[in-house]
Enzyme design. Structure first.
Site, PDB file in Angstrom:
ATOM      1  CG  ASN A   9      -1.724   1.240   1.394  1.00 31.27           C
ATOM      2  OD1 ASN A   9      -1.754   2.081   0.487  1.00 31.27           O
ATOM      3  ND2 ASN A   9      -2.396   1.383   2.522  1.00 31.27           N
ATOM      4  CE  LYS A  11      -0.193   3.224   4.747  1.00 28.22           C
ATOM      5  NZ  LYS A  11      -0.121   3.320   6.190  1.00 28.22           N
ATOM      6  CG  HIS A  95      -5.839   1.902   5.233  1.00 27.62           C
ATOM      7  ND1 HIS A  95      -5.402   2.836   6.146  1.00 27.62           N
ATOM      8  CD2 HIS A  95      -4.817   1.025   5.069  1.00 27.62           C
ATOM      9  CE1 HIS A  95      -4.165   2.539   6.507  1.00 27.62           C
ATOM     10  NE2 HIS A  95      -3.786   1.442   5.874  1.00 27.62           N
ATOM     11  CD  GLU A  97      -2.982   5.485   6.741  1.00 26.91           C
ATOM     12  OE1 GLU A  97      -2.957   5.509   5.511  1.00 26.91           O
ATOM     13  OE2 GLU A  97      -2.064   4.978   7.436  1.00 26.91           O
ATOM     14  CD  GLU A 167      -3.395  -2.334   7.313  1.00 22.29           C
ATOM     15  OE1 GLU A 167      -2.356  -2.644   6.737  1.00 22.29           O
ATOM     16  OE2 GLU A 167      -3.937  -1.220   7.186  1.00 22.29           O
ATOM     17  N   GLY A 173       2.501   2.430  10.827  1.00 20.18           N
ATOM     18  CA  GLY A 173       3.449   3.530  10.679  1.00 20.18           C
ATOM     19  C   GLY A 173       4.152   3.911  11.974  1.00 20.18           C
ATOM     20  CB  SER A 213       5.225  -1.717  12.093  1.00 16.96           C
ATOM     21  OG  SER A 213       4.832  -0.374  12.319  1.00 16.96           O
TER      22      SER A 213
HETATM   23  P1  13P Z   1       3.066   0.477   7.732  1.00 19.34           P
HETATM   24  O1  13P Z   1       3.592  -0.812   7.136  1.00 19.34           O
HETATM   25  O2  13P Z   1       3.795   1.691   7.254  1.00 19.34           O
HETATM   26  O3  13P Z   1       2.945   0.391   9.220  1.00 19.34           O
HETATM   27  O4  13P Z   1       1.568   0.665   7.172  1.00 19.34           O
HETATM   28  C1  13P Z   1       0.698  -0.406   7.234  1.00 19.34           C
HETATM   29  C2  13P Z   1      -0.507  -0.083   6.445  1.00 19.34           C
HETATM   30  O5  13P Z   1      -1.268   0.799   6.779  1.00 19.34           O
HETATM   31  C3  13P Z   1      -0.740  -0.837   5.205  1.00 19.34           C
HETATM   32  O6  13P Z   1      -2.001  -0.611   4.699  1.00 19.34           O
END
Ligand code: 13P
Length: 251
Positions: A9, A11, A95, A97, A167, A173, A213
């Site tokens: 992903n 982003k 997601h 976010e 997740e 992150g 992560s």
């Molecule tokens: P990270 O791997 O940066 O923690 O992000 C995970 C994520 O949100 C994947 O969709």
């Protein structure tokens, strides 16, 4: 036997040049790799570029979001049909976010999931609790609500065409990954829920990714857990070597 699936992903990252470099590096290593399903999910602006680059390889294309309607007056939105036109096979939905910054609810995620399936896209449906919810002992309740809400009304076939991504919000992150035991516990809970909603056979066929992560150093242990069928990778998916190492850890 569930085939593992590792998706990147990206982003809101990657210019056209950056995406080209990254995908060329992935192709050189993973272009003919069949043991794990590999998906990249770039931002909308470079979906076309990446689509051309992965054409004819074993790397699949995914998007990060879509609207639930087929077309119409929805300024700034993209439909499932538009994603199909670019040869997208997957779309990440719900997601954290999107839920946190754009107000997506379980009902919206459900509408999008059904619209994606109706257009023959495979949804990657994200669920996960916040740190406050975990500390308050609400993991089961939150995950149950999100899974039932997002998947409401899906047939068994549609569920099998979908991927679920667990997740935990506190692990995204932050560099703080869930331990493999913590992750396995929630994956097993999700599978048990699916068995109640459908049956054991269907639940046993659905792939559940872990995200939060994931790095080359922790991927093998996470992917080795019985109910973890791969990963949804954020930061580490922006670096070719890290992503390739994570994909190979899924074998
Ligand atoms: P990270 O791997 O940066 O923690 O992000 C995970 C994520 O949100 C994947 O969709």
């Amino acid at each position: 036997m569930r085939k593992k699936i590792v998706a990147g992903n990206w982003k809101m990252n990657m210019t056209s040049d950056e995406a080209t470099n990254l995908v060329n590096a992935l192709k050189a290593d993973l272009g003919n790799f069949r043991e794990v399903e590999v998906v990249v999910c770039p931002p909308f602006t470079v979906l076309g570029v990446v689509s051309d680059l992965v054409h004819g390889t074993h790397i699949d294309l995914g998007a990060q979001n879509m609207h639930w309607e087929k077309s119409g007056a929805y300024t700034g939105e993209i439909s499932a049909g538009m994603l199909r036109e670019l040869y997208c096979h997957y779309v990440i939905l719900g997601h954290s976010e999107r839920r946190q910054y754009f107000g997506e609810t379980d009902e919206i995620v459900n509408r999008k999931t059904r619209a994606a399936l109706a257009a023959s896209l495979h949804p990657i449906v994200c669920v996960g609790e916040t740190l406050a919810e975990r500390e308050a002992g609400q993991v089961d309740a939150v995950i149950t609500r999100q899974v039932k809400g997002a998947l409401a009304g899906l047939s068994a076939k549609e569920l099998l065409d979908s991927v679920i991504a667990y997740e935990p919000v506190w692990a995204i992150g932050t560099g703080k990954t869930a331990s493999s035991e913590q992750a396995q516990e929630v994956h097993a809970l999700i599978r048990k829920l699916l068995a109640e909603m459908y049956d054991e056979t269907v639940a046993g066929g659905v792939r559940i990714q872990y995200g939060g992560s994931v790095k080359p150093g922790n991927a093998k242990e996470l992917f080795g857990m019985p109910d973890i069928d791969g990963g949804l990778i954020g930061g580490a998916a922006l670096d070719a070597k890290s992503f390739i190492d994570i994909v190979r850890a899924a074998v």
